[in-house]
Design a protein around this motif. Sequence first.
Motif, PDB file in Angstrom:
ATOM      1  N   ASN A  69       2.022  26.469  13.030  1.00  0.00           N
ATOM      2  CA  ASN A  69       1.991  25.383  14.005  1.00  0.00           C
ATOM      3  C   ASN A  69       2.873  25.778  15.185  1.00  0.00           C
ATOM      4  O   ASN A  69       4.090  25.929  15.034  1.00  0.00           O
ATOM      5  N   PHE A  70       2.268  25.970  16.339  1.00  0.00           N
ATOM      6  CA  PHE A  70       2.990  26.395  17.547  1.00  0.00           C
ATOM      7  C   PHE A  70       3.256  25.157  18.394  1.00  0.00           C
ATOM      8  O   PHE A  70       2.330  24.502  18.865  1.00  0.00           O
ATOM      9  N   LEU A  71       4.533  24.820  18.584  1.00  0.00           N
ATOM     10  CA  LEU A  71       4.926  23.558  19.209  1.00  0.00           C
ATOM     11  C   LEU A  71       5.911  23.811  20.340  1.00  0.00           C
ATOM     12  O   LEU A  71       6.760  24.706  20.237  1.00  0.00           O
ATOM     13  N   ALA A  72       5.807  23.005  21.408  1.00  0.00           N
ATOM     14  CA  ALA A  72       6.716  23.213  22.543  1.00  0.00           C
ATOM     15  C   ALA A  72       6.696  22.022  23.482  1.00  0.00           C
ATOM     16  O   ALA A  72       5.681  21.334  23.613  1.00  0.00           O
ATOM     17  N   PRO A  73       7.826  21.779  24.179  1.00  0.00           N
ATOM     18  CA  PRO A  73       7.825  20.794  25.269  1.00  0.00           C
ATOM     19  C   PRO A  73       7.041  21.345  26.461  1.00  0.00           C
ATOM     20  O   PRO A  73       6.699  22.523  26.509  1.00  0.00           O
ATOM     21  N   THR A  74       6.811  20.494  27.444  1.00  0.00           N
ATOM     22  CA  THR A  74       6.134  20.939  28.658  1.00  0.00           C
ATOM     23  C   THR A  74       7.100  21.572  29.647  1.00  0.00           C
ATOM     24  O   THR A  74       6.685  22.341  30.520  1.00  0.00           O
ATOM     25  N   GLN A  75       8.401  21.259  29.521  1.00  0.00           N
ATOM     26  CA  GLN A  75       9.413  21.841  30.393  1.00  0.00           C
ATOM     27  C   GLN A  75      10.464  22.565  29.562  1.00  0.00           C
ATOM     28  O   GLN A  75      10.901  22.056  28.529  1.00  0.00           O
ATOM     29  N   GLU A  76      10.903  23.733  30.040  1.00  0.00           N
ATOM     30  CA  GLU A  76      11.812  24.559  29.245  1.00  0.00           C
ATOM     31  C   GLU A  76      13.189  23.923  29.070  1.00  0.00           C
ATOM     32  O   GLU A  76      13.888  24.220  28.098  1.00  0.00           O
ATOM     33  N   ASN A  77      13.593  23.073  29.962  1.00  0.00           N
ATOM     34  CA  ASN A  77      14.915  22.459  29.840  1.00  0.00           C
ATOM     35  C   ASN A  77      14.901  21.118  29.106  1.00  0.00           C
ATOM     36  O   ASN A  77      15.911  20.415  29.055  1.00  0.00           O
ATOM     37  N   ASP A  78      13.773  20.764  28.502  1.00  0.00           N
ATOM     38  CA  ASP A  78      13.653  19.483  27.801  1.00  0.00           C
ATOM     39  C   ASP A  78      14.109  19.638  26.354  1.00  0.00           C
ATOM     40  O   ASP A  78      13.313  19.635  25.415  1.00  0.00           O
ATOM     41  N   TYR A  79      15.419  19.740  26.168  1.00  0.00           N
ATOM     42  CA  TYR A  79      15.951  19.923  24.814  1.00  0.00           C
ATOM     43  C   TYR A  79      15.773  18.657  23.967  1.00  0.00           C
ATOM     44  O   TYR A  79      15.696  18.747  22.729  1.00  0.00           O
ATOM     45  N   ARG A  80      15.698  17.509  24.606  1.00  0.00           N
ATOM     46  CA  ARG A  80      15.507  16.274  23.830  1.00  0.00           C
ATOM     47  C   ARG A  80      14.157  16.287  23.109  1.00  0.00           C
ATOM     48  O   ARG A  80      14.053  15.858  21.955  1.00  0.00           O
ATOM     49  N   GLN A  81      13.112  16.754  23.801  1.00  0.00           N
ATOM     50  CA  GLN A  81      11.818  16.834  23.132  1.00  0.00           C
ATOM     51  C   GLN A  81      11.839  17.890  22.037  1.00  0.00           C
ATOM     52  O   GLN A  81      11.194  17.722  20.996  1.00  0.00           O
ATOM     53  N   GLN A  82      12.596  18.948  22.241  1.00  0.00           N
ATOM     54  CA  GLN A  82      12.734  19.938  21.168  1.00  0.00           C
ATOM     55  C   GLN A  82      13.393  19.313  19.937  1.00  0.00           C
ATOM     56  O   GLN A  82      12.996  19.595  18.808  1.00  0.00           O
ATOM     57  N   ILE A  83      14.393  18.490  20.158  1.00  0.00           N
ATOM     58  CA  ILE A  83      15.037  17.813  19.030  1.00  0.00           C
ATOM     59  C   ILE A  83      14.014  16.943  18.299  1.00  0.00           C
ATOM     60  O   ILE A  83      13.952  16.938  17.055  1.00  0.00           O
ATOM     61  N   GLU A  84      13.197  16.220  19.045  1.00  0.00           N
ATOM     62  CA  GLU A  84      12.156  15.400  18.423  1.00  0.00           C
ATOM     63  C   GLU A  84      11.167  16.260  17.637  1.00  0.00           C
ATOM     64  O   GLU A  84      10.753  15.880  16.522  1.00  0.00           O
ATOM     65  N   LEU A  85      10.783  17.390  18.185  1.00  0.00           N
ATOM     66  CA  LEU A  85       9.862  18.284  17.480  1.00  0.00           C
ATOM     67  C   LEU A  85      10.493  18.806  16.192  1.00  0.00           C
ATOM     68  O   LEU A  85       9.811  18.924  15.165  1.00  0.00           O
ATOM     69  N   MET A  86      11.783  19.105  16.234  1.00  0.00           N
ATOM     70  CA  MET A  86      12.481  19.539  15.020  1.00  0.00           C
ATOM     71  C   MET A  86      12.520  18.419  13.992  1.00  0.00           C
ATOM     72  O   MET A  86      12.276  18.644  12.794  1.00  0.00           O
ATOM     73  N   GLN A  87      12.803  17.205  14.418  1.00  0.00           N
ATOM     74  CA  GLN A  87      12.852  16.072  13.489  1.00  0.00           C
ATOM     75  C   GLN A  87      11.488  15.825  12.844  1.00  0.00           C
ATOM     76  O   GLN A  87      11.399  15.575  11.629  1.00  0.00           O
ATOM     77  N   GLU A  88      10.443  15.906  13.648  1.00  0.00           N
ATOM     78  CA  GLU A  88       9.091  15.728  13.110  1.00  0.00           C
ATOM     79  C   GLU A  88       8.739  16.849  12.130  1.00  0.00           C
ATOM     80  O   GLU A  88       8.083  16.616  11.106  1.00  0.00           O
ATOM     81  N   SER A  89       9.184  18.053  12.450  1.00  0.00           N
ATOM     82  CA  SER A  89       8.925  19.178  11.556  1.00  0.00           C
ATOM     83  C   SER A  89       9.620  18.993  10.219  1.00  0.00           C
ATOM     84  O   SER A  89       9.041  19.237   9.151  1.00  0.00           O
ATOM     85  N   ILE A  90      10.859  18.532  10.249  1.00  0.00           N
ATOM     86  CA  ILE A  90      11.611  18.309   9.010  1.00  0.00           C
ATOM     87  C   ILE A  90      10.899  17.281   8.129  1.00  0.00           C
ATOM     88  O   ILE A  90      10.837  17.437   6.900  1.00  0.00           O
ATOM     89  N   VAL A  91      10.346  16.258   8.759  1.00  0.00           N
ATOM     90  CA  VAL A  91       9.595  15.245   7.995  1.00  0.00           C
ATOM     91  C   VAL A  91       8.387  15.884   7.300  1.00  0.00           C
ATOM     92  O   VAL A  91       8.054  15.530   6.164  1.00  0.00           O
ATOM     93  N   ARG A  92       7.727  16.828   7.953  1.00  0.00           N
ATOM     94  CA  ARG A  92       6.539  17.481   7.373  1.00  0.00           C
ATOM     95  C   ARG A  92       6.892  18.465   6.264  1.00  0.00           C
ATOM     96  O   ARG A  92       6.033  18.857   5.477  1.00  0.00           O
TER      97      ARG A  92
END
Length: 325
Positions: A69-92
């Motif tokens: 699963n290849f996941l990424a924010p739309t902007q490179e400096n959007d660390y908050r969305q990266q945190i959300e992606l990590m949290q969602e990944s942990i749930v999976r």
Amino acid sequence: MRSGNSLLKGLALALSLLALASCAPTGSTPGSDKPLTIDMIVKMDRGDYWSTIRMGAEVAAKEYNVELNFLAPTQENDYRQQIELMQESIVRRPDAIVLAASDYEALGQVTDQTSYYNIPVISMDSEVASTKVKTYVGTNNYEAGQAAAKRLSELTGGRGEIGIINFVKGARSTDEREEGFLDYMARFPEIQVMDIVYSGSDETLAYDLTRKMLQLHPRLNGIVSLSAESSIGAGLAVEDMGYSGIVNMIAFDNPSEMLELLQDGTIQAMVVQNPFNNGYMAVYAAVQAAHGAKLSDKIPTDVKLIDLDNMLWPENQKLMFPFVK
């Protein structure tokens, strides 16, 4: 886009088979009929660099029976969305996570949380402030910054005014490249760093910041840009303002725009990473970690300084031409 792009991309495709042959690590990996699931969370969902990382990761995923699963924010400096992606990944609960952290400190806590669920994490491209990471795969960014500084100091004769176009402040790769560059330049008392700006890996912003820098400091004789997107914007600004061949420029990475600017003399050299190997080796390391293997602290991948004299050397071809779909 310039006319040379189709020729460059055609040559890239012709060379891709050579890249695949060189990427496979030695040794075997424990196998299973059931595929492993690996989430790869990177900094941005576009750009040649990240597309090439994805291609390398997909090759490894196919070879090692991985659902990727290849996941990424739309902007490179959007660390908050990266945190959300990590949290969602942990749930999976994937078998492993590969993370290219946009912010060294900000991603640390959520990375630590993976240990509660025995999810191994591989750090790729940029390190993260967590002791739970199994290994780092990627460039030695400090040494890459020093390589850029060494060449720029040679081009400027060890004197003059220079500027730095960096990308995402707070990302480990950003900070280490800048630190390596500045530490090397400190050897030259007659070189003065006039400005350091951050483009957030936005080509348009890098273009505007570079134009402003050249207007404020018309005596600049050197510029270094420390990411692909920063290099595109900065290089085009130098060209558009008529500073090609006047301001010495060192770029990072090798999108097609940079190859043409290298050939027409707007930039003098590029520090080129190996994103295909980054993606491939990160997935390989994640597979090993998922099977409980102990990994070395760091798995370095290639970086070379490429200029007109060596760009067509056979050993440099795989680095020069990104394998973008």
